[in-house]
Design an enzyme around this catalytic site. Structure first.
Site, mmCIF file in Angstrom:
data_model
loop_
_atom_site.group_PDB
_atom_site.id
_atom_site.type_symbol
_atom_site.label_atom_id
_atom_site.label_comp_id
_atom_site.label_asym_id
_atom_site.label_seq_id
_atom_site.Cartn_x
_atom_site.Cartn_y
_atom_site.Cartn_z
ATOM 1 C CG HIS A 177 -1.928 1.129 1.192
ATOM 2 N ND1 HIS A 177 -2.999 1.193 2.056
ATOM 3 C CD2 HIS A 177 -2.026 2.240 0.417
ATOM 4 C CE1 HIS A 177 -3.705 2.293 1.812
ATOM 5 N NE2 HIS A 177 -3.122 2.949 0.824
ATOM 6 C CD GLU A 223 0.398 5.380 -1.174
ATOM 7 O OE1 GLU A 223 1.193 5.356 -0.219
ATOM 8 O OE2 GLU A 223 -0.824 5.559 -1.025
ATOM 9 C CG HIS A 247 2.576 8.419 2.263
ATOM 10 N ND1 HIS A 247 2.202 8.760 3.541
ATOM 11 C CD2 HIS A 247 1.455 7.925 1.666
ATOM 12 C CE1 HIS A 247 0.919 8.489 3.727
ATOM 13 N NE2 HIS A 247 0.441 7.984 2.604
#
Length: 233
Positions: free
Chosen positions: A68, A122, A126
């Protein structure tokens, strides 16, 4: 200015030295975090919910844990995000990783797509918060290496915990992973349409270099019941 006024002004100035407003908190910065969560997701649980699930354009993923994300976190349970809007996702930087990403970091979001939207998201949310230690290529490559090193599905099946729609003890799942990797994982569950609690995501902690597994400074706050279903996929 009269003596009385000057005295009052000096008193106010003196008080200002001791009653100063607090300094503003720093904005999220890419070089300020304490550890990573490597978050691995079971596709059977993701798809066995009321929300839609779509296989990527490359076809149905393997029945295995997919990535993930690799998420920078703070020891107090908070996290930085979207740290550098100017650091745009560049698919050319990960061209040598695409085949592995499609297999090990697959998208299940609808509508079906090739995965680049997922990876771009992502990286923006992040990955940009870890740029002081990991460039874009390293961020995705290290995530793939960590996922392979942990090899969650093999760990669980070796302990008799299989994705067969059976129910397993949360403690049994946790201990199987801890015995294999040496560190306690975080377990996150969801509910299927029949309201069964399912094994959904597993959080494993990684040091700030993005290379070594560590004991989690803090585990995810979401709680799972003592019995979890390991859904088929």
């Amino acid at each position: 200015m009269g003596a009385m006024s000057w005295s009052i002004l000096k008193l106010l100035m003196l008080q200002g030295l001791f009653i100063s407003p607090p300094l503003p908190q720093k904005e999220n910065e890419s070089n300020e975090f304490d550890f990573f969560y490597l978050v691995l997701q079971w596709p059977g649980a993701y798809c066995d919910t009321k929300r839609a699930c779509c296989y990527p354009t490359s076809g149905k993923p393997d029945a295995d844990f997919g990535i993930h994300g690799l998420w920078p976190n703070y020891n107090d349970g908070s996290w930085p995000s979207n740290c550098d809007p100017d650091s745009e996702f560049d698919k050319s930087q990960i061209s040598d990783l695409v085949d592995s990403l499609k297999k090990k970091w697959p998208t299940l979001a609808c509508p079906s797509n090739d995965g680049f939207k997922f990876w771009e998201y992502e990286w923006g949310k992040h990955g940009t918060c870890s740029e002081s230690v990991l460039n874009q290529h390293d961020y995705f490559e290290n995530s793939l290496k960590l996922r392979d090193r942990v090899n969650l599905l093999q760990v669980l099946t070796n302990s008799g915990i299989k994705p067969d729609d059976g129910f397993y003890d949360l403690e049994e799942i946790t201990n199987a992973i801890k015995d294999a990797i040496g560190f306690t994982p975080g377990i996150e569950c969801n509910k299927d349409p029949e309201r069964n609690n399912q094994l959904h995501q597993i959080y494993i902690c990684v040091d700030t270099s993005g290379t070594e597994l560590i004991e989690c400074p803090i585990l995810p706050r979401r709680r799972c019941p003592s019995q979890l279903q390991f859904a088929k996929f």
